[in-house]
Write an enzyme that holds these catalytic residues in place. Structure first.
Site, PDB file in Angstrom:
ATOM      1  N   CYS A 110      -8.103  -5.165  42.796  1.00 37.20           N
ATOM      2  CA  CYS A 110      -7.032  -4.267  43.231  1.00 37.20           C
ATOM      3  C   CYS A 110      -7.683  -2.905  43.400  1.00 37.20           C
ATOM      4  CB  CYS A 110      -5.907  -4.205  42.206  1.00 37.20           C
ATOM      5  SG  CYS A 110      -4.608  -3.030  42.680  1.00 37.20           S
ATOM      6  N   CYS A 113      -5.255   0.206  42.005  1.00 38.23           N
ATOM      7  CA  CYS A 113      -4.985   0.374  40.574  1.00 38.23           C
ATOM      8  C   CYS A 113      -5.454  -0.872  39.833  1.00 38.23           C
ATOM      9  CB  CYS A 113      -3.516   0.673  40.329  1.00 38.23           C
ATOM     10  SG  CYS A 113      -2.377  -0.451  41.168  1.00 38.23           S
ATOM     11  N   SER A 114      -4.522  -1.705  39.367  1.00 35.22           N
ATOM     12  CA  SER A 114      -4.932  -2.919  38.649  1.00 35.22           C
ATOM     13  C   SER A 114      -3.878  -4.014  38.780  1.00 35.22           C
ATOM     14  CB  SER A 114      -5.179  -2.610  37.170  1.00 35.22           C
ATOM     15  OG  SER A 114      -4.029  -2.053  36.571  1.00 35.22           O
ATOM     16  N   CYS A 115      -3.322  -4.184  39.982  1.00 40.27           N
ATOM     17  CA  CYS A 115      -2.332  -5.237  40.212  1.00 40.27           C
ATOM     18  C   CYS A 115      -2.949  -6.589  39.863  1.00 40.27           C
ATOM     19  CB  CYS A 115      -1.866  -5.203  41.659  1.00 40.27           C
ATOM     20  SG  CYS A 115      -0.987  -3.688  42.097  1.00 40.27           S
TER      21      CYS A 115
END
Length: 211
Positions: A110, A113-115
């Site tokens: 991602c 961000c950190s999906c």
């Protein structure tokens, strides 16, 4: 859809660069404002880390290896089956399944961000959220995978999938040799979190795991 391998600069919030510090800063702000109950937050984290974790994804992979009809359905439209299995919810509203083959190795990132597919894999590991991984795996995926211990053959293409708030991905690793007689429960024990992100592979079973 797969990332086009171009590097983009994205604006970032004015939070500490280290992911763990960002989380702590946000938690402190929200707690101070009375918007978050720390006890409830701890319970949510415990649920995703210890009660869900990657075992849900491993069950899906094992069944796809064992059941051709289930595999085809998952590759075509996985959401009805995931809902039926109960592997659905926040951070997993829309999942796309991608399958590793001799010709293609898939890896997920991602870049913003950190999906991450929480209902299938639990909470993302620290390296997945790091700025270094998010930037480098797009530009030099083979080099990054080599640092994870994966030597992808030159005749195998590497496809990078960029998760978003709308779409998250699950990689189905290749089934290892020596697993023909294993049931789904035993197969699931072989599947690792990293193999379902694409930064690992499933190792052939040892004598203990095959029995």
């Amino acid at each position: 859809m797969p990332h086009d391998h171009h590097d983009h600069d994205h604006p970032h919030a004015l939070l500490p660069p280290e992911p763990a510090l960002r989380v702590k800063a946000l938690e402190t702000i929200l707690t101070d404002k009375g918007l978050v109950d720390p006890a409830a937050l701890d319970e949510i984290i415990d649920t995703y880390q210890n009660k869900i974790g990657p075992q849900n994804g491993a069950k899906v992979v094992a069944r796809m290896w064992s059941d051709p009809a289930f595999r085809e359905a998952m590759l075509t439209d996985p959401m009805p089956l995931l809902e039926e299995l109960g592997f659905y919810g926040r951070q997993g509203e829309h999942i796309v399944i991608v399958e590793n083959t001799d010709d293609v190795h898939n890896v997920v990132v991602c870049t913003l961000c950190s999906c991450y597919p929480w209902p299938l894999l639990g909470i993302p590991p620290g390296w997945y959220k790091s700025d270094a991984y998010r930037a480098r795996v797009v530009r030099e995926p083979r080099k990054v995978l080599a640092e994870f211990g994966l030597d992808i053959p030159e005749d195998t293409s590497v496809r990078v999938w960029d998760s978003t708030a709308e779409v998250r991905y699950l990689v189905v690793p290749q089934r290892p040799a020596g697993t023909d007689g294993m049931d789904e429960e035993a197969l699931a024990k072989l599947v690792t979190r990293d193999s379902m992100v694409g930064t690992g592979i499933v190792q052939a079973p040892t004598q203990d795991s095959a029995s």
